[in-house]
Design a protein around this motif. Structure first.
Motif, PDB file in Angstrom:
ATOM      1  N   LEU A 358      11.425  34.957  17.352  1.00  0.00           N
ATOM      2  CA  LEU A 358      10.147  35.638  17.150  1.00  0.00           C
ATOM      3  C   LEU A 358      10.041  36.203  15.735  1.00  0.00           C
ATOM      4  O   LEU A 358       9.018  36.056  15.059  1.00  0.00           O
ATOM      5  CB  LEU A 358       9.987  36.763  18.166  1.00  0.00           C
ATOM      6  CG  LEU A 358       9.480  36.366  19.559  1.00  0.00           C
ATOM      7  CD1 LEU A 358       9.677  37.512  20.536  1.00  0.00           C
ATOM      8  CD2 LEU A 358       8.007  35.981  19.487  1.00  0.00           C
ATOM      9  N   ASN A 362       7.394  34.787  12.984  1.00  0.00           N
ATOM     10  CA  ASN A 362       6.441  35.748  12.424  1.00  0.00           C
ATOM     11  C   ASN A 362       6.563  35.815  10.900  1.00  0.00           C
ATOM     12  O   ASN A 362       5.555  35.923  10.192  1.00  0.00           O
ATOM     13  CB  ASN A 362       6.673  37.137  13.028  1.00  0.00           C
ATOM     14  CG  ASN A 362       5.914  37.331  14.337  1.00  0.00           C
ATOM     15  OD1 ASN A 362       4.742  36.968  14.436  1.00  0.00           O
ATOM     16  ND2 ASN A 362       6.569  37.887  15.336  1.00  0.00           N
ATOM     17  N   LEU A 388       5.840  30.691  18.291  1.00  0.00           N
ATOM     18  CA  LEU A 388       5.615  32.051  18.796  1.00  0.00           C
ATOM     19  C   LEU A 388       5.103  32.012  20.234  1.00  0.00           C
ATOM     20  O   LEU A 388       5.537  32.800  21.081  1.00  0.00           O
ATOM     21  CB  LEU A 388       4.612  32.783  17.900  1.00  0.00           C
ATOM     22  CG  LEU A 388       5.149  33.243  16.540  1.00  0.00           C
ATOM     23  CD1 LEU A 388       4.000  33.723  15.649  1.00  0.00           C
ATOM     24  CD2 LEU A 388       6.175  34.361  16.719  1.00  0.00           C
ATOM     25  N   TYR A 392       6.948  33.704  23.451  1.00  0.00           N
ATOM     26  CA  TYR A 392       6.306  34.631  24.390  1.00  0.00           C
ATOM     27  C   TYR A 392       6.431  34.128  25.826  1.00  0.00           C
ATOM     28  O   TYR A 392       6.669  34.912  26.755  1.00  0.00           O
ATOM     29  CB  TYR A 392       4.828  34.802  24.024  1.00  0.00           C
ATOM     30  CG  TYR A 392       4.599  35.761  22.886  1.00  0.00           C
ATOM     31  CD1 TYR A 392       5.063  37.078  22.942  1.00  0.00           C
ATOM     32  CD2 TYR A 392       3.903  35.360  21.748  1.00  0.00           C
ATOM     33  CE1 TYR A 392       4.853  37.958  21.888  1.00  0.00           C
ATOM     34  CE2 TYR A 392       3.691  36.228  20.690  1.00  0.00           C
ATOM     35  CZ  TYR A 392       4.177  37.530  20.764  1.00  0.00           C
ATOM     36  OH  TYR A 392       3.975  38.398  19.723  1.00  0.00           O
TER      37      TYR A 392
END
Length: 464
Positions: A358, A362, A388, A392
């Motif tokens: 992550l 990002n 991403l 999630y």
């Protein structure tokens, strides 16, 4: 002529055979060797001995697994098999009978080329006089100076490659394809003429980079066969020009193509093989790219320990990298490296590595969005958003995944690699524990809708 010399001669009928002539013209030595064996009774072991090659190398050439490109090898074949120099695009060999003493079926027709000694004193005159020697040297100097290119032409080709490599990242492919094709045609036409050796090498480097752009176009469009053909041309140009950065880049592209074909072991091995070329002056970021490709491939095949180790080496290589020879699609920006790291860590899996994934994805998004618009690869940005979304989902956050997918759904067309990623994500949404959730069902339907559109209606990016 001695018996030893006569035993080395190929049959005149073979040298005059159109099939042999064509094979020599294109330097298809696999076909040449097969014809020599069938028509002259010279077997591969004898070919190897005469041409100072290993039997295994000759066998690979005959089987079509290897090409012979270096000029010194071609000269040894001409001398070892007694193939006249003009048939292979070489100067007259020392063992060939001068045209003034004999007329053989293997001579170049007088109308085809003016011999360097044309117009000099004949046998009844003093051909060894200083004046004759001076005129011959002058003619040789003029012959050696002939070229169909100059510095400005080469500089323009370099500028074209630089611009196309940069534009590839941000301009729609339909606008670039004709320009790439036109530049390739211009280089190939020049290579059919005469240049100084350094100019010929320069043209082959340009041809290699242009073929690399064509390979990327094909892979973006999902045509792996065409991409493989283009990259083989890149490899050939790199071998002829002895250009290590081009050779290393070709390996990185072959690794990329193998990865998207699902052959993760081969993808990792190709990336590893290219690392020996990605060293020294002018290497730029190619080593970081090759290590990142290998790490991602090792993770995909399940070798998590190697993947994490190689990922750390890629980070070290980034710190030691110099400037790249070319920009755009041939470079490896920091944002792309973070995107590769995110994909790799997701494949390794586990709560800790998913958290790191992550962070990496990002970071890639931040760098892409902060960079100049002309250097921003929308495809790489899409890939980072999809990583991403996958991260999630791994944490059970379907809504968070949907938010990241919405960043991707607005695009009119996708590269083949983005389409593969979207379909993989749809498969994940269709598995437990997401299958029954209405939000997951809606996302799957939306993915199906966007992935049935024609690929790359105007999408301007490379596969990642």
């Amino acid at each position: 002529m001695s018996e030893l010399s006569r035993s080395k001669e190929l049959p005149v009928c073979l040298l005059a055979d159109p099939v042999m002539i064509e094979a020599c013209q294109v330097r298809d030595f696999g076909r040449v060797f097969r014809l020599v064996k069938a028509r002259a009774g010279i077997y591969p072991s004898m070919i190897a001995r005469r041409c100072d090659l290993t039997p295994s190398r000759v066998g690979e050439v005959i089987a079509g697994r290897r090409q012979l490109l270096h000029m010194d090898v071609i000269e040894r074949i001409s001398d070892g098999l007694r193939i006249p120099g003009h048939m292979l695009g070489l100067a007259r060999r020392t063992w060939e009978t001068p045209p003034s003493l004999a007329g053989t079926p293997r001579e170049v027709p007088a109308s085809a080329v003016e011999p360097l000694d044309a117009g000099l004193p004949g046998a009844d005159e003093d051909a060894r006089s200083p004046a004759a020697d001076t005129e011959l040297s002058a003619r040789l100097a003029r012959h050696a100076a002939e070229t169909n290119v100059n510095t400005l032409v080469l500089e323009q080709f370099d500028a074209d490659v630089d611009r196309l490599a940069r534009d590839f990242v941000s301009r729609p492919l339909p606008l670039l394809i004709p320009e790439i094709r036109a530049a390739q045609g211009g280089v190939f036409q020049l290579l059919g003429g005469r240049q100084h050796p350094s100019q010929t090498r320069h043209l082959y480097v340009v041809a290699g980079w242009l073929s690399g752009l064509a390979a990327h176009v094909s892979l973006d469009l999902g045509d792996r066969s065409a991409a493989a053909t283009h990259v083989r041309t890149v490899v050939q140009c790199a071998e002829i020009s002895e250009h290590s950065p081009l050779r290393a880049w070709a390996r990185s592209f072959q690794s990329l193509a193998a990865y998207w074909a699902g052959d993760y072991r081969r993808a990792g091995d190709l990336a590893q093989a290219g690392q020996s070329e990605g060293r020294g002056p002018g290497a730029g970021t190619i080593k970081a790219r090759l290590l990142s490709l290998e790490a991602r491939a090792r993770a995909a095949e399940g070798d998590n320990r190697s993947a994490l180790r190689i990922l750390a080496l890629a980070h070290e290589a980034r710190g030691a990298a110099g400037p790249d020879e070319l920009p755009g699609v041939f470079s490896f920006p920091e944002a792309k490296q973070w995107a590769y790291a995110g994909t790799t860590l997701l494949a390794v899996g586990g709560d800790e590595q998913i958290r790191h994934a992550l962070s990496a994805s990002n970071r890639a998004v931040e760098l892409y969005q902060a960079g100049p618009e002309g250097d921003r690869s929308s495809g790489d940005l899409q890939a980072a958003h999809l990583d991403l979304a996958t991260a999630y989902l791994a944490g059970g956050d379907v809504e968070g995944a949907g938010a990241k997918l919405s960043e991707v759904f607005g695009t009119e067309g996708y590269t083949a690699s983005i389409t593969i990623r979207l379909r993989n994500l749809a498969a994940l949404l269709g598995s437990e524990p997401y299958r029954g959730a209405q939000s997951a069902v809606d996302l799957r339907a939306h993915i199906h809708e966007v992935t049935v559109r024609p690929a790359l209606a105007s999408n301007p990016t490379e596969p990642r």
